[in-house]
Every structure is written in C-alpha cells, then in structure tokens.
Design a protein around this motif. Structure first.
Motif, PDB file in Angstrom:
ATOM      1  N   THR A 163      -3.967   8.863  -4.754  1.00  0.00           N
ATOM      2  CA  THR A 163      -3.418  10.072  -4.652  1.00  0.00           C
ATOM      3  C   THR A 163      -3.803  11.156  -3.862  1.00  0.00           C
ATOM      4  O   THR A 163      -5.093  11.079  -3.845  1.00  0.00           O
ATOM      5  N   ASP A 164      -3.135  12.098  -3.311  1.00  0.00           N
ATOM      6  CA  ASP A 164      -3.705  13.089  -2.387  1.00  0.00           C
ATOM      7  C   ASP A 164      -4.030  14.217  -3.209  1.00  0.00           C
ATOM      8  O   ASP A 164      -3.914  14.306  -4.583  1.00  0.00           O
ATOM      9  N   ALA A 165      -4.501  15.391  -2.402  1.00  0.00           N
ATOM     10  CA  ALA A 165      -4.870  16.531  -2.997  1.00  0.00           C
ATOM     11  C   ALA A 165      -3.648  17.281  -3.864  1.00  0.00           C
ATOM     12  O   ALA A 165      -3.801  18.055  -4.870  1.00  0.00           O
ATOM     13  N   SER A 166      -2.422  17.053  -3.392  1.00  0.00           N
ATOM     14  CA  SER A 166      -1.461  17.868  -4.042  1.00  0.00           C
ATOM     15  C   SER A 166      -0.658  16.963  -5.326  1.00  0.00           C
ATOM     16  O   SER A 166       0.394  17.403  -5.801  1.00  0.00           O
ATOM     17  N   GLY A 167      -1.150  15.733  -5.642  1.00  0.00           N
ATOM     18  CA  GLY A 167      -0.705  14.921  -6.623  1.00  0.00           C
ATOM     19  C   GLY A 167       0.266  13.795  -6.147  1.00  0.00           C
ATOM     20  O   GLY A 167       0.796  13.082  -6.930  1.00  0.00           O
ATOM     21  N   GLY A 168       0.607  13.823  -4.877  1.00  0.00           N
ATOM     22  CA  GLY A 168       1.339  12.969  -4.347  1.00  0.00           C
ATOM     23  C   GLY A 168       0.810  11.490  -4.192  1.00  0.00           C
ATOM     24  O   GLY A 168      -0.514  11.425  -3.678  1.00  0.00           O
ATOM     25  N   VAL A 169       1.646  10.361  -4.305  1.00  0.00           N
ATOM     26  CA  VAL A 169       0.997   9.074  -4.061  1.00  0.00           C
ATOM     27  C   VAL A 169       0.932   8.573  -2.367  1.00  0.00           C
ATOM     28  O   VAL A 169       2.198   8.789  -1.824  1.00  0.00           O
ATOM     29  N   ARG A 170       0.115   8.242  -2.055  1.00  0.00           N
ATOM     30  CA  ARG A 170      -0.233   7.678  -0.476  1.00  0.00           C
ATOM     31  C   ARG A 170      -0.250   6.030  -0.695  1.00  0.00           C
ATOM     32  O   ARG A 170      -1.014   5.612  -1.684  1.00  0.00           O
ATOM     33  N   HIS A 171       0.334   5.541   0.514  1.00  0.00           N
ATOM     34  CA  HIS A 171       0.080   4.229   0.392  1.00  0.00           C
ATOM     35  C   HIS A 171      -0.022   3.613   1.789  1.00  0.00           C
ATOM     36  O   HIS A 171       0.302   4.405   2.616  1.00  0.00           O
ATOM     37  N   TRP A 172      -0.804   2.445   2.133  1.00  0.00           N
ATOM     38  CA  TRP A 172      -1.199   2.097   3.400  1.00  0.00           C
ATOM     39  C   TRP A 172      -1.207   0.719   3.506  1.00  0.00           C
ATOM     40  O   TRP A 172      -1.490  -0.058   2.251  1.00  0.00           O
ATOM     41  N   GLY A 173      -1.094  -0.242   4.577  1.00  0.00           N
ATOM     42  CA  GLY A 173      -1.203  -1.526   4.696  1.00  0.00           C
ATOM     43  C   GLY A 173       0.406  -1.987   4.633  1.00  0.00           C
ATOM     44  O   GLY A 173       1.106  -1.410   4.944  1.00  0.00           O
ATOM     45  N   ALA A 185      -2.222   4.147   8.193  1.00  0.00           N
ATOM     46  CA  ALA A 185      -2.985   5.394   7.634  1.00  0.00           C
ATOM     47  C   ALA A 185      -2.068   5.865   6.561  1.00  0.00           C
ATOM     48  O   ALA A 185      -1.002   5.431   6.287  1.00  0.00           O
ATOM     49  N   PRO A 186      -2.662   6.273   5.441  1.00  0.00           N
ATOM     50  CA  PRO A 186      -2.004   6.637   4.199  1.00  0.00           C
ATOM     51  C   PRO A 186      -0.839   7.547   4.316  1.00  0.00           C
ATOM     52  O   PRO A 186      -0.916   8.752   5.048  1.00  0.00           O
ATOM     53  N   THR A 187       0.172   7.255   3.816  1.00  0.00           N
ATOM     54  CA  THR A 187       1.757   7.844   4.042  1.00  0.00           C
ATOM     55  C   THR A 187       2.272   8.144   2.718  1.00  0.00           C
ATOM     56  O   THR A 187       1.977   7.166   1.821  1.00  0.00           O
ATOM     57  N   LEU A 188       3.006   9.319   2.849  1.00  0.00           N
ATOM     58  CA  LEU A 188       3.676   9.689   1.329  1.00  0.00           C
ATOM     59  C   LEU A 188       4.398   8.628   0.916  1.00  0.00           C
ATOM     60  O   LEU A 188       5.379   8.382   1.616  1.00  0.00           O
ATOM     61  N   LEU A 189       4.467   8.282  -0.406  1.00  0.00           N
ATOM     62  CA  LEU A 189       5.578   7.401  -1.230  1.00  0.00           C
ATOM     63  C   LEU A 189       6.061   8.448  -2.225  1.00  0.00           C
ATOM     64  O   LEU A 189       5.655   8.761  -3.048  1.00  0.00           O
ATOM     65  N   PRO A 190       7.472   8.772  -1.874  1.00  0.00           N
ATOM     66  CA  PRO A 190       8.126   9.728  -2.558  1.00  0.00           C
ATOM     67  C   PRO A 190       8.347   9.343  -4.164  1.00  0.00           C
ATOM     68  O   PRO A 190       8.658   8.156  -4.360  1.00  0.00           O
ATOM     69  N   GLY A 191       8.505  10.301  -4.934  1.00  0.00           N
ATOM     70  CA  GLY A 191       8.847   9.912  -6.225  1.00  0.00           C
ATOM     71  C   GLY A 191       7.837   9.675  -7.410  1.00  0.00           C
ATOM     72  O   GLY A 191       8.203   9.354  -8.131  1.00  0.00           O
ATOM     73  N   LEU A 192       6.679   9.845  -6.967  1.00  0.00           N
ATOM     74  CA  LEU A 192       5.484   9.488  -7.824  1.00  0.00           C
ATOM     75  C   LEU A 192       4.681  10.710  -8.054  1.00  0.00           C
ATOM     76  O   LEU A 192       3.433  10.437  -8.308  1.00  0.00           O
ATOM     77  N   GLU A 193       4.973  11.918  -7.642  1.00  0.00           N
ATOM     78  CA  GLU A 193       4.123  13.028  -7.871  1.00  0.00           C
ATOM     79  C   GLU A 193       3.620  13.091  -9.219  1.00  0.00           C
ATOM     80  O   GLU A 193       3.998  13.021 -10.284  1.00  0.00           O
ATOM     81  N   GLY A 194       2.375  13.488  -9.322  1.00  0.00           N
ATOM     82  CA  GLY A 194       1.774  13.558 -10.428  1.00  0.00           C
ATOM     83  C   GLY A 194       1.065  12.266 -11.279  1.00  0.00           C
ATOM     84  O   GLY A 194       0.671  12.247 -12.346  1.00  0.00           O
ATOM     85  N   ALA A 195       1.209  11.068 -10.447  1.00  0.00           N
ATOM     86  CA  ALA A 195       0.910   9.733 -11.358  1.00  0.00           C
ATOM     87  C   ALA A 195      -0.444   9.992 -11.563  1.00  0.00           C
ATOM     88  O   ALA A 195      -1.516  10.341 -11.068  1.00  0.00           O
ATOM     89  N   GLY A 492      -3.646  -3.197   8.332  1.00  0.00           N
ATOM     90  CA  GLY A 492      -3.870  -1.576   8.365  1.00  0.00           C
ATOM     91  C   GLY A 492      -4.342  -1.175   6.816  1.00  0.00           C
ATOM     92  O   GLY A 492      -4.257   0.062   6.617  1.00  0.00           O
ATOM     93  N   GLN A 493      -4.710  -2.355   6.054  1.00  0.00           N
ATOM     94  CA  GLN A 493      -5.114  -2.054   4.685  1.00  0.00           C
ATOM     95  C   GLN A 493      -6.280  -0.861   4.515  1.00  0.00           C
ATOM     96  O   GLN A 493      -6.525  -0.433   3.519  1.00  0.00           O
ATOM     97  N   VAL A 494      -7.105  -0.715   5.537  1.00  0.00           N
ATOM     98  CA  VAL A 494      -8.358  -0.026   5.553  1.00  0.00           C
ATOM     99  C   VAL A 494      -7.683   1.287   5.780  1.00  0.00           C
ATOM    100  O   VAL A 494      -8.498   2.343   5.165  1.00  0.00           O
ATOM    101  N   GLY A 495      -6.871   1.613   6.246  1.00  0.00           N
ATOM    102  CA  GLY A 495      -6.251   3.151   6.356  1.00  0.00           C
ATOM    103  C   GLY A 495      -6.716   3.865   7.600  1.00  0.00           C
ATOM    104  O   GLY A 495      -6.339   5.141   7.468  1.00  0.00           O
ATOM    105  N   ASP A 496      -7.596   3.313   8.348  1.00  0.00           N
ATOM    106  CA  ASP A 496      -8.269   4.389   9.381  1.00  0.00           C
ATOM    107  C   ASP A 496      -7.419   4.360  10.737  1.00  0.00           C
ATOM    108  O   ASP A 496      -8.034   4.748  11.882  1.00  0.00           O
ATOM    109  N   GLY A 497      -5.964   3.879  10.647  1.00  0.00           N
ATOM    110  CA  GLY A 497      -5.284   3.956  11.799  1.00  0.00           C
ATOM    111  C   GLY A 497      -5.407   2.916  12.832  1.00  0.00           C
ATOM    112  O   GLY A 497      -4.822   3.015  13.655  1.00  0.00           O
ATOM    113  N   THR A 498      -6.087   1.841  12.462  1.00  0.00           N
ATOM    114  CA  THR A 498      -6.220   0.876  13.421  1.00  0.00           C
ATOM    115  C   THR A 498      -5.949  -0.263  12.292  1.00  0.00           C
ATOM    116  O   THR A 498      -5.506  -0.472  11.325  1.00  0.00           O
ATOM    117  N   GLN A 499      -6.099  -1.606  13.060  1.00  0.00           N
ATOM    118  CA  GLN A 499      -6.069  -3.045  12.319  1.00  0.00           C
ATOM    119  C   GLN A 499      -7.423  -3.921  12.597  1.00  0.00           C
ATOM    120  O   GLN A 499      -7.162  -4.960  12.796  1.00  0.00           O
TER     121      GLN A 499
END
Length: 512
Positions: A163-173, A185-195, A492-499
């Motif tokens: 989760t990010d600072a606003s409570g949204g869920v980020r996924h990557w990989g 890189a971590p990308t917002l996955l909508p619909g899971l706010e406050g998980a 991309g599961q490390v999430g640093d923008g590379t593979q």
C-alpha cells in the motif's frame, strides 16, 4: 553531649537540636561539604548556569511516544529554577531537590530527567536554568519523530503488492496472465483503497478490506479467486469481492489456493484440492467457493506453502493455544508425520513437535514457525540451508530449532530461502542465493561440505517493520514506509524500473 545540626539562616551554621547524643560533640571540620559550596551573596553572581542535554541526541530519529529528556546542570553558586519548552510552548518548571536551608540547588553538578510528548516530524526542546542573581543558561536539542507507517506487504511468485501513503494498493512484476502486463515499477491497482492486508499466490492476489471482506484477482484456473467467472474465463483482471466471507481478520495465498481467517477463529479455504487442501476429507478437483476446514480448533494465524506442483500445496493454521495444524501435501515432511503414506492428508493433523507458535511462514516444501518467545523452528525441505540446524537434507519431517535466531517477530520464505525480522528492525537471511536473494551483494552459495550457515543480517537494512518473500525475490518495508527489494527481477518484481537482478536491497518508490 548535646546534638547539633547544620541549619540556621545561612549555610554552614550549626544550631542546637536539644537532643543528647553519645560521644564527642560534632565538629564542623568532620562534615563533608564535597560537591557543595556556601551561597554567600547570590545576587552578586555574574556567571551563567550551565545546561547540557545528554539525551536525546541532536538530529536523532525517534519513534512516537513519550520521550525522556535528560542531562546535567551546573552553577558555581545557586540555581533557583529549571524549566523546559517544547516547540516554543510556554516553559514548564522541572522540580528539583533544593537545599532545605537556602532553597537553592547548590550542587556543583546535578542531573535532570523529564518526559515530553513530541509531535510527528521535527521537534525542539529548550532547557533553561536560572540562578539567584537572575542569570539564565540554556541548551537545546532538535530531533525528529517518526510515526511507524503500517504498510501491508505481500509477494506472489513473480509479483508483489504493497500500500502507498494514501492507502491505495500498488502492484508490480507479473502474474503471467492476460490483462496484467509486466510492470517494472509499483502501479496503482484500483478498487482496493484502505486494504489492511494483502496476499499473493502463484498467479493471483488477495486483499482484505477494513470491513472484513476479501477481494481477489488474477488466475482462476483452480477456483482460487473464490467465485466462478462468467463464460468460464480463467482470469479476473479487476479485483472483485469473494462471496460469503465476512468478519475476516487475516488472509493467505500460495500456489493455486487461498485462505481466510475469521474473527471467531474459523479457517476458510478455496482453490485446488489436488492433495486434499480443502481439509474436508475430499481429494481431487477444485472449489470455487470458500468452505470451513473441518476439525480445527479456533485459530489465530494461517499460511500456504508451495508444493512440487503449484496445485499441490500444504496449508497451515496456528491454533489460539500456539499449536500448529497442517493438511494437504506432505511430500517433503511438511506435516511431520515421518514416512507415513500416502504423502498427503485430507484432514488437519497436529504437528507433535512444536508448540507456543505465534506465526508461521512457508516456502517450497518447508515451514518456519516463530514462537511467542521469539525463537524459531523449521521443518520440511532443507536442501539449500533454508533451515539451519537441519544440515543439507532434502526433507526433514522433525522440527529443528533454528540456531542464531532470537527476538524474532516475523518470518518470510522464498522458494528455498528464509528471512527473519528481528525485534530491533534487523533482517536476517539464510538459504539459497542463486539470484542474490540473501541480499549480500553476491550470488555465492554456501559451502555444502560445512554445516549450513546461520542466519546473518542483510547488509544495509535497518528499521524494518515488515518483510515478504516469494520464489527468488525478497522485500522489506521500513518503519517510515520506505521499500527495499532484491533478488530475481526477470519480471520486474523488484520494482526499480528495470528487469535486472538486484544482489543488494534496492530502494523502490511506492508513492510515485
């Protein structure tokens, strides 16, 4: 024969007590005044009192809560008051023991210690001492207070969730299914706010929402999403509610199975049933509807391990009394039943070798249990040193105490490696290192002619609040919400923008 004491209107004056004492009359020369000086005329004092703050240290980073401020005071004649101010607020007097004859603090060096309630962020404390002549001396210290940020964190085979600072869920990989491309890189996955909790399986994810309901997405070939998709679709690209689950307090996922723990201690399972994972006495097929596992006492923790095939999993539940129960695949001794055949169980069986367990984590064919006293035990597949103390055995159906592990609060397991989070925020690692999952800057494996190495700290990591691991990648979230990842990065599961694989913990931005 008469008693005398120090007193009167000026220091050093002897007055009669009216009492009779044995022995010779008291002599002023025999009374030690070391560390004290008489105050002859405090109004003629032109020197400032000294104040030195010893704790907290300048620019220190501290957790939220009551903070003790301590240090020393000094004055060559007399101190009449000591006060502190927090962040510019009005001064607050600090009580001190004054000389009963003068009302002054006449120690050449005295200490102070008081508590303050700092606010999150930067804080300044000023301590001021005043003497009888009105001279003031002061000292200040600046420090920062960090409120630990709860960041739910989970890892699937080749993807991660947080989760990010606003409570949204980020996924990557990558989940490896249509509709979810590789994200480096971590990308917002909508619909899971406050998980409040997240879990990752081989190709699917789960999220626990604040209202006690569960949502799922990803692959659904074995019903692991908990519902049948329209048109027999094999994957769900949008997180959707899992029907029939309410009052859930914990979730877990692994392989093609999902689990949920209800507030009353009941355990739900759905997905593959290839080795009896439903825990209801049946075997084969799969279940798209969550059902309660039979024969379990009320539980407080759950976990799913991965077997030699992703549809063959071992499932675990920790009872409220600290006992461990398991069912499903037993091909590597995961159920601690020796060489019992068949090598799986359709109903939960109690592990007879471990008790007092607080939580449990699983990798491929092995389990790591964290006891309530902070010690660690492991069993199952141990061929890569992921269970120190078990040598290099392919499987170990007896519980082994993990040496060198104390004060542990959480465990996380990859395919063949183990992470342990210590109560001081240090992360320990052991086991396989083919892709740098030990985070030590190398891919060097341990010498198999020697006993498996003990868990050692991951260099450069501190202040960690939560860990996760899956397959050959590891993750750590700091108390300040920062994210570090390392190991295999092919998807991309490390999430640093590379593979590119990362042999050291890499900083990853969640809030971008």
């Amino acid at each position: 024969g008469e008693g005398w004491r120090l007193g009167g209107t000026a220091p050093g004056t002897l007055v009669r007590t009216g009492a009779t004492v044995l022995g010779a009359p008291l002599s002023l020369a025999r009374i030690s005044l070391e560390g004290r000086v008489p105050v002859l005329d405090p109004t003629e004092d032109g020197d400032l009192p000294s104040v030195a703050i010893a704790s907290p240290e300048e620019d220190s980073l501290l957790p939220i809560g009551t903070l003790s401020v301590s240090g020393t005071l000094g004055d060559h004649r007399s101190l009449v008051s000591v006060a502190y101010s927090l962040n510019g607020a009005p001064p607050v007097e600090v009580p001190f023991a004054a000389d009963p004859g003068t009302g002054f603090l006449t120690d050449l060096a005295a200490t102070f210690d008081f508590g303050v309630e700092p606010v999150p962020g930067r804080n300044t404390v000023v301590v001021t001492a005043r003497d009888a002549a009105g001279n003031e001396g002061s000292s200040s210290v600046e420090f920062a207070v960090v409120v630990p940020r709860e960041v739910p964190l989970a890892a699937g085979a080749h993807f991660a969730l947080a989760t990010d600072a606003s409570g949204g869920v980020r996924h990557w990989g990558s989940t490896g299914v249509y509709g979810f491309p590789i994200l480096t890189a971590p990308t917002l996955l909508p619909g899971l706010e406050g998980a409040v909790a997240l879990a990752g399986g081989f190709q699917h994810g789960l999220a626990l929402l604040p209202d006690g309901t569960v949502r799922s997405w990803g692959a659904n070939w074995f019903g692991q999403l908990g519902y049948a998709l329209e048109g027999q679709a094999a994957y769900g690209t949008v997180p959707a509610p899992v029907p029939g689950l309410e009052g859930i307090v914990a979730i877990a996922a692994g392989g093609h199975n999902s689990m949920a723990l209800r507030a009353d201690g009941a355990v739900f399972v759905w997905g593959s049933n290839g080795k009896g994972q439903m825990g209801n006495g049946s075997e084969g097929g799969f279940a798209t509807t969550p059902s309660v596992v039979q024969g379990l006492p009320p539980c407080r923790a759950i976990a799913v391990g991965t077997g030699p095939r992703t549809e063959w999993c071992t499932l675990f539940a920790v009872a409220e009394n600290g006992d461990v129960w398991g069912w499903g695949d037993d091909g590597n001794g995961e159920l601690c039943r020796g060489n019992t055949s068949p090598r799986h169980s359709l109903l939960p069986v109690q592990n007879p070798f471990v008790s007092g367990v607080a939580s449990i984590a699983c990798g491929y064919g092995f389990a790591i249990a964290v006891r309530e006293d902070g010690t660690v035990a492991g069993w199952g597949r141990a061929g890569q040193g992921q269970i120190p103390g078990a040598w290099w055995q392919g499987s170990h159906s007896v519980v082994v105490q993990v040496p060198g592990a104390a004060g542990i609060v959480q465990a996380a397991c990859g395919w063949e490696s183990t992470l342990l989070l210590r109560e001081d925020g240090v992360v320990l690692a052991c086991g396989g290192n083919k892709y740098g999952q030990l985070g030590n800057g190398t891919t060097i494996e341990a010498d198999r002619s020697q006993p498996p190495p003990l868990p050692v700290p991951v260099p450069g990591l501190g202040g960690v609040a939560r860990i996760a691991s899956a397959f050959y990648t590891a993750y750590a979230v700091g108390e300040d919400g920062s994210l570090r990842c390392w190991g295999l990065n092919s998807s991309g599961q490390v999430g640093d923008g590379t593979q590119e694989n990362r042999l050291d913990p890499a900083s990853v931005l969640l809030d971008q």
